[in-house]
Design an enzyme around this catalytic site. Structure first.
Site, PDB file in Angstrom:
ATOM      1  N   SER A 228       0.203 -13.691   2.285  1.00 33.46           N
ATOM      2  CA  SER A 228       1.331 -13.705   1.355  1.00 33.46           C
ATOM      3  C   SER A 228       1.491 -15.104   0.742  1.00 33.46           C
ATOM      4  O   SER A 228       0.541 -15.615   0.162  1.00 33.46           O
ATOM      5  CB  SER A 228       2.604 -13.232   2.080  1.00 33.46           C
ATOM      6  N   ASP A 336       0.108  -3.971  -4.077  1.00 31.34           N
ATOM      7  CA  ASP A 336       0.782  -4.858  -3.121  1.00 31.34           C
ATOM      8  C   ASP A 336       2.304  -4.685  -3.221  1.00 31.34           C
ATOM      9  O   ASP A 336       2.890  -4.742  -4.308  1.00 31.34           O
ATOM     10  CB  ASP A 336       0.397  -6.305  -3.426  1.00 31.34           C
ATOM     11  N   HIS A 385       1.275  -4.680   2.371  1.00 30.02           N
ATOM     12  CA  HIS A 385       1.368  -6.124   2.160  1.00 30.02           C
ATOM     13  C   HIS A 385       0.926  -6.821   3.441  1.00 30.02           C
ATOM     14  O   HIS A 385       1.387  -6.479   4.526  1.00 30.02           O
ATOM     15  CB  HIS A 385       2.802  -6.526   1.792  1.00 30.02           C
TER      16      HIS A 385
END
Length: 504
Positions: A228, A336, A385
């Protein structure tokens, strides 16, 4: 491997150098060796021939075989191995988290290995006083080290278990907690004028300095990984880490990057909203404001591509990637969840409108296009994610190849090209991008749960839940509806066994 260990295994009668010279590993974990060699194979109920031909340059893989063999013989001994990463706060107290508490890192050393994995944690960001105050009230561990635990257990690519982490389990593991809220880019300290410090880029440099004294100086490979905001942090810092080590006199260390779920698009939002908080603010606007607030720094080579004041462009993977010197492997879900969130597509359990559905499909296409020139990539058509620190990271496949295996192939291709400039290894793919067009059209995608009931959904239930029109979609694809449903249920047939054994 030490001669004592070899002698021990020879004494146990378990190490057969034997006729295994074809360059294949005959060993299989926790079970009889599957080799049809007539009567000899039938006579040996359980044999573990180990291949010595591949030991040179591949010691970690060889040691994984030894460790797994030992654990299959003595399952209880596995429990005694220390798997925890231990917290070390930085000696240099001037390099801090947002609130001025010392930054730090978690370390698990592996004395026999010359490979180091440094992982940058993710967790969004804040870009003004107001949303940083809110973040401090609600997510303090992402802004302060004061309540960090003394140890952490590594999972996924940070795991010490060969079953969970087949190719990196034996590396020196470093987890760097995210407490700077600046996508690992900031270089400003706390002062009377600045209520918060933003020192992400400096924290990485300081950790490198400390690790040099703990064995990093003799490393062969340093893999800077992150998920991330940590994945974007890899893209922003990997070349700087390589330069730092070169300046310190360690030119022999091969620095590489692994960016997971940090390859964002500066696309047009589905529904434009004002930039009020982290979630609703368009990615470009959030980074524009953030880079000024954090005194964020970007790599020089990328900065030169853009006008002054336009450095925010370097936070977007497809723009910074062509400027990087270090090899980087990009892992990115085609759909995502964080990207959809900032694009204001909120899948709240209500069937999506047709406009949203088209937007989601288009996002997958756009993302796929930005990855076409990325040498090493893994992009499943899933709605999710982050992946590399999840314990199910070995389950996801693209075109019959798992992520750990793709990373192993990438490792090998870099090793081979360093040695003699060979092309990518045959049967060992490293450019893996799903071509099917919908979220979760890949049958190996992670399980989806209904946000309200918590119940698991299969692919068809999920797509119906999102307002997926089977009749219409089948027509678009030129298929019978029943055939389309069959494809969605089972996914494309691939011979996983053949894929898995061709590059062992």
């Amino acid at each position: 491997m030490g001669t004592a260990a070899v002698h021990l295994l020879l004494l146990l009668g378990l190490l057969h150098a034997g006729p295994g010279g074809e360059g294949r590993k005959g060993w299989r974990r926790r079970g009889p060796a599957v080799r049809e060699r007539g009567e000899a194979a039938a006579a040996a109920a359980e044999s573990f021939p180990l291949d010595f031909t591949a030991v040179e340059g591949n010691m970690d893989s060889f040691m994984a075989q030894i460790k797994s063999l030992a654990q299959s013989l003595y399952p209880c001994s596995a429990q005694a191995l220390p798997h925890d990463l231990r917290l070390h706060l930085l000696h240099n107290a001037s390099v801090t988290c947002n609130d001025g508490s010392p930054a730090g890192y978690y370390l698990k050393e592996s004395k026999g290995s010359r490979r180091w994995l440094l992982f940058l944690e993710g967790g969004w960001y804040c870009f003004n006083r107001e949303n940083c105050d809110t973040r401090y009230d609600t997510m303090r561990r992402l802004m302060s080290s004061r309540e960090w635990p003394a140890t952490r257990v590594g999972t996924g690519i940070l795991s010490s278990q060969p079953e969970e982490n087949p190719h990196w389990w034996n590396a020196n593991m470093v987890f760097i907690p995210y407490c700077s809220s600046d996508v690992w880019s900031g270089a400003s300290s706390k002062s009377e004028k600045n209520e918060y410090a933003f020192m992400g880029a400096l924290i990485i440099q300081e950790v490198i300095k400390e690790l040099v004294g703990k064995g990093l100086s003799t490393a062969k490979v340093l893999l800077l990984a992150g998920s991330s905001a940590g994945g974007t942090g890899v893209l922003l810092n990997v070349d700087r880490v390589a330069e730092q080590l070169e300046e310190m006199g360690y030119q022999g260390i091969q620095v590489r990057g692994l960016a997971d779920s940090g390859w964002f698009l500066d696309n047009k939002q589905y529904r434009r909203t004002d930039c009020i908080d982290t979630i609703t603010c368009a990615p470009t606007e959030a980074i524009r404001r953030g880079i000024r607030y954090w005194n964020g720094i970007v790599p020089e080579r990328c900065k030169l591509q853009f006008k002054e004041g336009e450095e925010w462009n370097c936070f977007f993977g497809y723009k910074i990637y062509p400027t990087l010197r270090c090899p980087v492997f990009v892992v990115q879900w085609l759909f995502d969840e964080a990207q959809l969130t900032v694009d204001n597509v909120h899948l709240t359990g209500q069937p999506v409108q047709e406009g949203q559905w088209l937007y989601i499909q288009n996002l997958g296409r756009e993302l796929r296009n930005t990855l076409k020139d990325v040498t090493a990539s893994f992009a499943p058509a899933c709605l999710s994610h982050e992946i590399i620190t999840r314990n199910h990271w070995t389950d996801i496949q693209v075109k019959g190849t798992s992520l750990p295996r793709a990373l192993h192939c990438w490792d090998r291709s870099l090793h081979e090209s360093n040695k003699n400039g060979k092309a990518p290894l045959k049967g060992c793919p490293i450019h893996l991008i799903d071509s099917c067009p919908w979220p979760h059209c890949n049958p190996s995608c992670p399980t989806i749960r209904d946000q309200f009931t918590g119940q698991e959904m299969n692919v068809i239930q999920f797509l119906m839940h999102m307002g997926f029109d089977v009749q219409k979609m089948a027509q678009q694809q030129g298929l019978e509806p029943s055939k389309l449903l069959g494809m969605l249920s089972s996914g494309p047939h691939t011979d996983h066994h053949n894929h898995l054994s061709s590059c062992a």
